[in-house]
Motif scaffolding. Structure first.
Motif, PDB file in Angstrom:
ATOM      1  N   GLN A 130       0.853  -1.184   0.000  1.00 55.71           N
ATOM      2  CA  GLN A 130       0.000   0.000   0.000  1.00 55.71           C
ATOM      3  C   GLN A 130       0.891   1.235   0.000  1.00 55.71           C
ATOM      4  O   GLN A 130       1.985   1.219   0.569  1.00 55.71           O
ATOM      5  CB  GLN A 130      -0.911  -0.008   1.220  1.00 55.71           C
ATOM      6  CG  GLN A 130      -1.886  -1.171   1.225  1.00 55.71           C
ATOM      7  CD  GLN A 130      -2.706  -1.232   2.495  1.00 55.71           C
ATOM      8  OE1 GLN A 130      -2.573  -0.395   3.374  1.00 55.71           O
ATOM      9  NE2 GLN A 130      -3.557  -2.234   2.569  1.00 55.71           N
ATOM     10  N   THR A 131       0.436   2.280  -0.620  1.00 60.51           N
ATOM     11  CA  THR A 131       1.259   3.487  -0.711  1.00 60.51           C
ATOM     12  C   THR A 131       1.451   4.178   0.630  1.00 60.51           C
ATOM     13  O   THR A 131       2.350   4.986   0.777  1.00 60.51           O
ATOM     14  CB  THR A 131       0.641   4.487  -1.701  1.00 60.51           C
ATOM     15  OG1 THR A 131      -0.700   4.773  -1.290  1.00 60.51           O
ATOM     16  CG2 THR A 131       0.652   3.919  -3.111  1.00 60.51           C
ATOM     17  N   ASN A 132       0.635   3.834   1.605  1.00 58.15           N
ATOM     18  CA  ASN A 132       0.769   4.481   2.910  1.00 58.15           C
ATOM     19  C   ASN A 132       1.489   3.598   3.929  1.00 58.15           C
ATOM     20  O   ASN A 132       1.369   3.824   5.129  1.00 58.15           O
ATOM     21  CB  ASN A 132      -0.609   4.904   3.437  1.00 58.15           C
ATOM     22  CG  ASN A 132      -1.537   3.720   3.631  1.00 58.15           C
ATOM     23  OD1 ASN A 132      -1.238   2.610   3.197  1.00 58.15           O
ATOM     24  ND2 ASN A 132      -2.668   3.955   4.270  1.00 58.15           N
ATOM     25  N   PHE A 133       2.252   2.579   3.457  1.00 64.41           N
ATOM     26  CA  PHE A 133       3.022   1.734   4.379  1.00 64.41           C
ATOM     27  C   PHE A 133       4.067   2.580   5.107  1.00 64.41           C
ATOM     28  O   PHE A 133       4.687   3.465   4.510  1.00 64.41           O
ATOM     29  CB  PHE A 133       3.754   0.624   3.618  1.00 64.41           C
ATOM     30  CG  PHE A 133       2.994  -0.675   3.500  1.00 64.41           C
ATOM     31  CD1 PHE A 133       1.634  -0.774   3.759  1.00 64.41           C
ATOM     32  CD2 PHE A 133       3.654  -1.828   3.112  1.00 64.41           C
ATOM     33  CE1 PHE A 133       0.956  -1.966   3.640  1.00 64.41           C
ATOM     34  CE2 PHE A 133       2.991  -3.024   2.984  1.00 64.41           C
ATOM     35  CZ  PHE A 133       1.631  -3.087   3.255  1.00 64.41           C
ATOM     36  N   SER A 134       4.293   2.259   6.364  1.00 62.92           N
ATOM     37  CA  SER A 134       5.373   2.905   7.107  1.00 62.92           C
ATOM     38  C   SER A 134       6.672   2.157   6.824  1.00 62.92           C
ATOM     39  O   SER A 134       6.664   1.045   6.295  1.00 62.92           O
ATOM     40  CB  SER A 134       5.078   2.876   8.612  1.00 62.92           C
ATOM     41  OG  SER A 134       5.172   1.537   9.085  1.00 62.92           O
TER      42      SER A 134
ATOM     43  N   GLN B 162       6.617  -1.248   8.308  1.00 60.66           N
ATOM     44  CA  GLN B 162       5.858  -2.244   7.548  1.00 60.66           C
ATOM     45  C   GLN B 162       6.669  -2.749   6.354  1.00 60.66           C
ATOM     46  O   GLN B 162       6.658  -3.941   6.042  1.00 60.66           O
ATOM     47  CB  GLN B 162       4.520  -1.647   7.092  1.00 60.66           C
ATOM     48  CG  GLN B 162       3.531  -1.458   8.238  1.00 60.66           C
ATOM     49  CD  GLN B 162       2.316  -0.675   7.801  1.00 60.66           C
ATOM     50  OE1 GLN B 162       2.445   0.414   7.249  1.00 60.66           O
ATOM     51  NE2 GLN B 162       1.138  -1.244   8.049  1.00 60.66           N
TER      52      GLN B 162
ATOM     53  N   LYS C 109      12.730   4.452   2.253  1.00 67.47           N
ATOM     54  CA  LYS C 109      11.856   3.309   1.955  1.00 67.47           C
ATOM     55  C   LYS C 109      12.512   2.432   0.902  1.00 67.47           C
ATOM     56  O   LYS C 109      13.176   2.916  -0.007  1.00 67.47           O
ATOM     57  CB  LYS C 109      10.492   3.789   1.468  1.00 67.47           C
ATOM     58  CG  LYS C 109       9.716   4.514   2.550  1.00 67.47           C
ATOM     59  CD  LYS C 109       8.368   4.925   2.040  1.00 67.47           C
ATOM     60  CE  LYS C 109       7.619   5.655   3.144  1.00 67.47           C
ATOM     61  NZ  LYS C 109       6.320   6.115   2.688  1.00 67.47           N
TER      62      LYS C 109
END
Length: 171
Positions: free
Chosen positions: A136-140, A143, A169
């Motif tokens: 997902q584009t909002n992974f930390s 994650q 990232k």
């Protein structure tokens, strides 16, 4: 007698003999790999037949060198053993002097010293392998790290280094 001369020469020097295990000892690794290749050549049915044709003088492009290694056009014949082929390709691909060569360059480099049937296809498959994971584009970053550990490390082991031209990232 010869060793005595050398001992006389070096006895007055302060020196240390160091053992270089594994990958640090590149020359020993190359020699042990050649020995393994030669042993497996003797078990590969097609190479055994080729060796017999060389002995009978019927295989002009093939020869057996002074170490007993079967060669094609002066290149080492790599047996159809996936472990040995992967080891040869991996060493060529991960050399510290290159930055991940593409399949064409890697195949040219390998062809200078090695030969096996289907080399071009094997190299192309080796260099083109990739793993795609849905994210997902909002992974930390935590994650991403967990996903990396769970999927990539599981398949390939822990890397010695990670180089990235991106942000923190893994992209």
């Amino acid at each position: 007698m010869r060793q005595r001369c050398w001992l006389e020469l070096v006895k007055d020097y302060d020196y240390e003999i160091l053992y270089h295990p594994g990958k640090a000892n590149v020359v020993a690794d190359a020699l042990s790999r050649k020995e393994r290749i030669k042993e497996v050549q003797m078990q590969d049915p097609k190479l055994v037949k080729t060796r017999a044709r060389v002995s009978a003088g019927k295989a002009s492009d093939f020869s057996v060198d002074e170490m007993g290694m079967l060669r094609f056009a002066n290149r080492v014949c790599v047996p159809m053993d996936e472990n040995i082929k992967r080891e040869v390709m991996n060493e060529s691909h991960t050399t510290p002097y290159l930055v991940h060569p593409g399949s064409k360059k890697m195949c040219q480099d390998l062809k200078a010293m090695f030969w096996w049937r289907g080399m071009k296809n094997d190299v192309a498959e080796f260099t083109k392998s990739a793993h795609f994971l849905p994210v997902q584009t909002n992974f930390s970053i935590d994650q991403y790290a967990k996903l990396y550990g769970r999927e990539t490390v599981r398949l390939h082991g822990v890397p010695k280094s990670i180089a990235s031209d991106r942000d923190s990232k893994f992209t």
